[in-house]
Motif scaffolding. Structure first.
Motif, PDB file in Angstrom:
ATOM      1  N   LEU A 122       0.827  -1.213   0.000  1.00 30.96           N
ATOM      2  CA  LEU A 122       0.000   0.000   0.000  1.00 30.96           C
ATOM      3  C   LEU A 122       0.858   1.258   0.000  1.00 30.96           C
ATOM      4  O   LEU A 122       0.535   2.244  -0.671  1.00 30.96           O
ATOM      5  CB  LEU A 122      -0.947  -0.008   1.199  1.00 30.96           C
ATOM      6  CG  LEU A 122      -2.051  -1.055   1.136  1.00 30.96           C
ATOM      7  CD1 LEU A 122      -2.739  -1.195   2.495  1.00 30.96           C
ATOM      8  CD2 LEU A 122      -3.064  -0.718   0.055  1.00 30.96           C
ATOM      9  N   LEU A 123       1.943   1.231   0.734  1.00 29.57           N
ATOM     10  CA  LEU A 123       2.861   2.364   0.774  1.00 29.57           C
ATOM     11  C   LEU A 123       3.460   2.611  -0.611  1.00 29.57           C
ATOM     12  O   LEU A 123       3.496   3.750  -1.102  1.00 29.57           O
ATOM     13  CB  LEU A 123       3.967   2.104   1.803  1.00 29.57           C
ATOM     14  CG  LEU A 123       4.941   3.226   2.103  1.00 29.57           C
ATOM     15  CD1 LEU A 123       4.216   4.473   2.575  1.00 29.57           C
ATOM     16  CD2 LEU A 123       5.932   2.778   3.164  1.00 29.57           C
ATOM     17  N   SER A 124       3.895   1.553  -1.254  1.00 33.05           N
ATOM     18  CA  SER A 124       4.440   1.661  -2.605  1.00 33.05           C
ATOM     19  C   SER A 124       3.382   2.172  -3.576  1.00 33.05           C
ATOM     20  O   SER A 124       3.654   3.040  -4.416  1.00 33.05           O
ATOM     21  CB  SER A 124       4.962   0.292  -3.047  1.00 33.05           C
ATOM     22  OG  SER A 124       5.407   0.343  -4.374  1.00 33.05           O
ATOM     23  N   ARG A 125       2.165   1.661  -3.455  1.00 27.27           N
ATOM     24  CA  ARG A 125       1.068   2.102  -4.325  1.00 27.27           C
ATOM     25  C   ARG A 125       0.790   3.589  -4.107  1.00 27.27           C
ATOM     26  O   ARG A 125       0.569   4.332  -5.059  1.00 27.27           O
ATOM     27  CB  ARG A 125      -0.173   1.256  -4.037  1.00 27.27           C
ATOM     28  CG  ARG A 125      -1.428   1.637  -4.788  1.00 27.27           C
ATOM     29  CD  ARG A 125      -1.423   1.276  -6.278  1.00 27.27           C
ATOM     30  NE  ARG A 125      -1.365  -0.130  -6.540  1.00 27.27           N
ATOM     31  CZ  ARG A 125      -2.418  -0.914  -6.735  1.00 27.27           C
ATOM     32  NH1 ARG A 125      -3.623  -0.416  -6.712  1.00 27.27           N
ATOM     33  NH2 ARG A 125      -2.247  -2.197  -6.965  1.00 27.27           N
ATOM     34  N   ALA A 126       0.780   4.038  -2.858  1.00 22.11           N
ATOM     35  CA  ALA A 126       0.514   5.453  -2.555  1.00 22.11           C
ATOM     36  C   ALA A 126       1.562   6.344  -3.216  1.00 22.11           C
ATOM     37  O   ALA A 126       1.232   7.389  -3.795  1.00 22.11           O
ATOM     38  CB  ALA A 126       0.485   5.674  -1.047  1.00 22.11           C
ATOM     39  N   GLN A 127       2.811   5.938  -3.151  1.00 22.82           N
ATOM     40  CA  GLN A 127       3.877   6.731  -3.766  1.00 22.82           C
ATOM     41  C   GLN A 127       3.726   6.771  -5.287  1.00 22.82           C
ATOM     42  O   GLN A 127       3.891   7.826  -5.903  1.00 22.82           O
ATOM     43  CB  GLN A 127       5.239   6.181  -3.344  1.00 22.82           C
ATOM     44  CG  GLN A 127       5.500   6.391  -1.858  1.00 22.82           C
ATOM     45  CD  GLN A 127       6.616   5.527  -1.298  1.00 22.82           C
ATOM     46  OE1 GLN A 127       7.061   4.563  -1.917  1.00 22.82           O
ATOM     47  NE2 GLN A 127       7.043   5.866  -0.083  1.00 22.82           N
TER      48      GLN A 127
ATOM     49  N   CYS B 240      -2.607  10.964  -0.777  1.00 30.09           N
ATOM     50  CA  CYS B 240      -1.497  10.000  -0.927  1.00 30.09           C
ATOM     51  C   CYS B 240      -0.458  10.190   0.178  1.00 30.09           C
ATOM     52  O   CYS B 240       0.091   9.203   0.691  1.00 30.09           O
ATOM     53  CB  CYS B 240      -0.865  10.117  -2.309  1.00 30.09           C
ATOM     54  SG  CYS B 240      -1.916   9.446  -3.620  1.00 30.09           S
ATOM     55  N   GLU B 241      -0.223  11.435   0.564  1.00 27.91           N
ATOM     56  CA  GLU B 241       0.712  11.689   1.671  1.00 27.91           C
ATOM     57  C   GLU B 241       0.143  11.155   2.983  1.00 27.91           C
ATOM     58  O   GLU B 241       0.875  10.593   3.808  1.00 27.91           O
ATOM     59  CB  GLU B 241       1.018  13.183   1.762  1.00 27.91           C
ATOM     60  CG  GLU B 241       1.902  13.653   0.615  1.00 27.91           C
ATOM     61  CD  GLU B 241       1.966  15.170   0.447  1.00 27.91           C
ATOM     62  OE1 GLU B 241       1.335  15.906   1.245  1.00 27.91           O
ATOM     63  OE2 GLU B 241       2.653  15.615  -0.497  1.00 27.91           O
ATOM     64  N   ALA B 242      -1.166  11.297   3.167  1.00 31.44           N
ATOM     65  CA  ALA B 242      -1.806  10.727   4.355  1.00 31.44           C
ATOM     66  C   ALA B 242      -1.718   9.197   4.306  1.00 31.44           C
ATOM     67  O   ALA B 242      -1.486   8.549   5.333  1.00 31.44           O
ATOM     68  CB  ALA B 242      -3.256  11.176   4.452  1.00 31.44           C
ATOM     69  N   CYS B 243      -1.888   8.626   3.121  1.00 35.75           N
ATOM     70  CA  CYS B 243      -1.749   7.169   2.947  1.00 35.75           C
ATOM     71  C   CYS B 243      -0.348   6.716   3.331  1.00 35.75           C
ATOM     72  O   CYS B 243      -0.177   5.655   3.957  1.00 35.75           O
ATOM     73  CB  CYS B 243      -2.023   6.764   1.494  1.00 35.75           C
ATOM     74  SG  CYS B 243      -3.741   6.866   0.991  1.00 35.75           S
ATOM     75  N   GLU B 244       0.651   7.494   2.959  1.00 38.07           N
ATOM     76  CA  GLU B 244       2.034   7.139   3.280  1.00 38.07           C
ATOM     77  C   GLU B 244       2.238   7.055   4.788  1.00 38.07           C
ATOM     78  O   GLU B 244       2.959   6.186   5.274  1.00 38.07           O
ATOM     79  CB  GLU B 244       3.008   8.137   2.645  1.00 38.07           C
ATOM     80  CG  GLU B 244       3.071   8.016   1.132  1.00 38.07           C
ATOM     81  CD  GLU B 244       3.876   9.132   0.462  1.00 38.07           C
ATOM     82  OE1 GLU B 244       4.323  10.073   1.152  1.00 38.07           O
ATOM     83  OE2 GLU B 244       4.035   9.051  -0.770  1.00 38.07           O
ATOM     84  N   VAL B 245       1.579   7.925   5.538  1.00 41.88           N
ATOM     85  CA  VAL B 245       1.672   7.892   7.003  1.00 41.88           C
ATOM     86  C   VAL B 245       0.888   6.698   7.545  1.00 41.88           C
ATOM     87  O   VAL B 245       1.392   5.923   8.354  1.00 41.88           O
ATOM     88  CB  VAL B 245       1.156   9.211   7.627  1.00 41.88           C
ATOM     89  CG1 VAL B 245       1.070   9.109   9.144  1.00 41.88           C
ATOM     90  CG2 VAL B 245       2.042  10.382   7.216  1.00 41.88           C
ATOM     91  N   VAL B 246      -0.356   6.547   7.090  1.00 43.53           N
ATOM     92  CA  VAL B 246      -1.229   5.474   7.599  1.00 43.53           C
ATOM     93  C   VAL B 246      -0.643   4.098   7.303  1.00 43.53           C
ATOM     94  O   VAL B 246      -0.678   3.211   8.156  1.00 43.53           O
ATOM     95  CB  VAL B 246      -2.653   5.609   7.012  1.00 43.53           C
ATOM     96  CG1 VAL B 246      -3.461   4.333   7.206  1.00 43.53           C
ATOM     97  CG2 VAL B 246      -3.376   6.784   7.645  1.00 43.53           C
ATOM     98  N   PHE B 247      -0.114   3.912   6.108  1.00 40.13           N
ATOM     99  CA  PHE B 247       0.367   2.589   5.720  1.00 40.13           C
ATOM    100  C   PHE B 247       1.860   2.392   5.986  1.00 40.13           C
ATOM    101  O   PHE B 247       2.453   1.415   5.535  1.00 40.13           O
ATOM    102  CB  PHE B 247       0.012   2.308   4.259  1.00 40.13           C
ATOM    103  CG  PHE B 247      -1.475   2.361   4.013  1.00 40.13           C
ATOM    104  CD1 PHE B 247      -2.347   1.613   4.787  1.00 40.13           C
ATOM    105  CD2 PHE B 247      -2.008   3.169   3.028  1.00 40.13           C
ATOM    106  CE1 PHE B 247      -3.714   1.661   4.588  1.00 40.13           C
ATOM    107  CE2 PHE B 247      -3.376   3.231   2.804  1.00 40.13           C
ATOM    108  CZ  PHE B 247      -4.237   2.475   3.593  1.00 40.13           C
TER     109      PHE B 247
END
Length: 195
Positions: A67-72, A93-100
């Motif tokens: 998920l982190l890779s996908r967000a980036q 996407c930046e919030a996803c990077e934190v969450v995941f």
């Protein structure tokens, strides 16, 4: 309520259940609620939705690393423009990077989604009860709660406790009253509350 096999001797038990599933926001709920405004222009309901490549993709089963890779990737490819949609997409996407970034952060977000879904169903119960003289037919709502919790017993308890605390008269069909177990579903990673 006793006919449904659901008896708690003290009102405090009802209040605890009510708070757990309705009143008490999860720890980081305010942080996630702020980001809802950024989801709307993207037509997404949550962070997982933003990262999906197709509607059918079951991204919720991906690991944090995936998920982190996908967000980036999504941030760089899909939201690389200089417009309002891309701006909202980048923020999500930046919030996803934190969450995941960790299983702990993800569990916090998943707990928030779980609570928000249940609260949304219960808010609808309350709204319809206000329109219909504080009376409600509960089968549909119990079914929706079962889908959210993956547990019929917990779904009925949530509904009954909510209606009891909110002084909403309700009816349940015999079929729902008698059903004790949810239909078998795929493994669920959502937190399960104790009955």
């Amino acid at each position: 309520v006793e006919a449904l096999g659901f008896i708690w001797k003290d009102l405090e038990s009802y209040k605890n259940y009510y708070n757990q599933f309705y009143k008490s926001e999860p720890k980081d709920a305010a942080k996630y609620e702020v980001m809802v405004a950024y989801l709307k222009p993207l037509g997404a309901k949550d962070y997982y939705d933003v990262l999906k490549e197709s509607e059918a993709e079951e991204i919720e089963n991906f690991s944090c690393n995936e998920l982190l890779s996908r967000a980036q990737n999504v941030k760089n490819i899909r939201y690389g423009k200089n417009d309002s949609t891309s701006s909202a997409g980048k923020k999500i996407c930046e919030a996803c990077e934190v969450v995941f970034s960790s299983n702990e952060n993800r569990a916090s977000y998943d707990g928030y989604l779980y609570w928000k879904r249940i609260k949304g169903i219960l808010d609808e119960v309350k709204d319809i009860a206000q329109i219909d003289n504080n009376k409600i037919k509960g089968d549909l709502f119990v079914t929706e709660l079962e889908q959210a919790t993956r547990n019929m017993v917990i779904a009925k308890r949530i509904f009954i406790v909510f209606c009891t605390i909110e002084n909403i008269d309700f009816t349940l069909s015999e079929a729902v009253k008698e059903q004790k177990y949810a239909k078998p579903l795929e493994a669920n990673r959502q937190p399960q509350a104790a009955p």
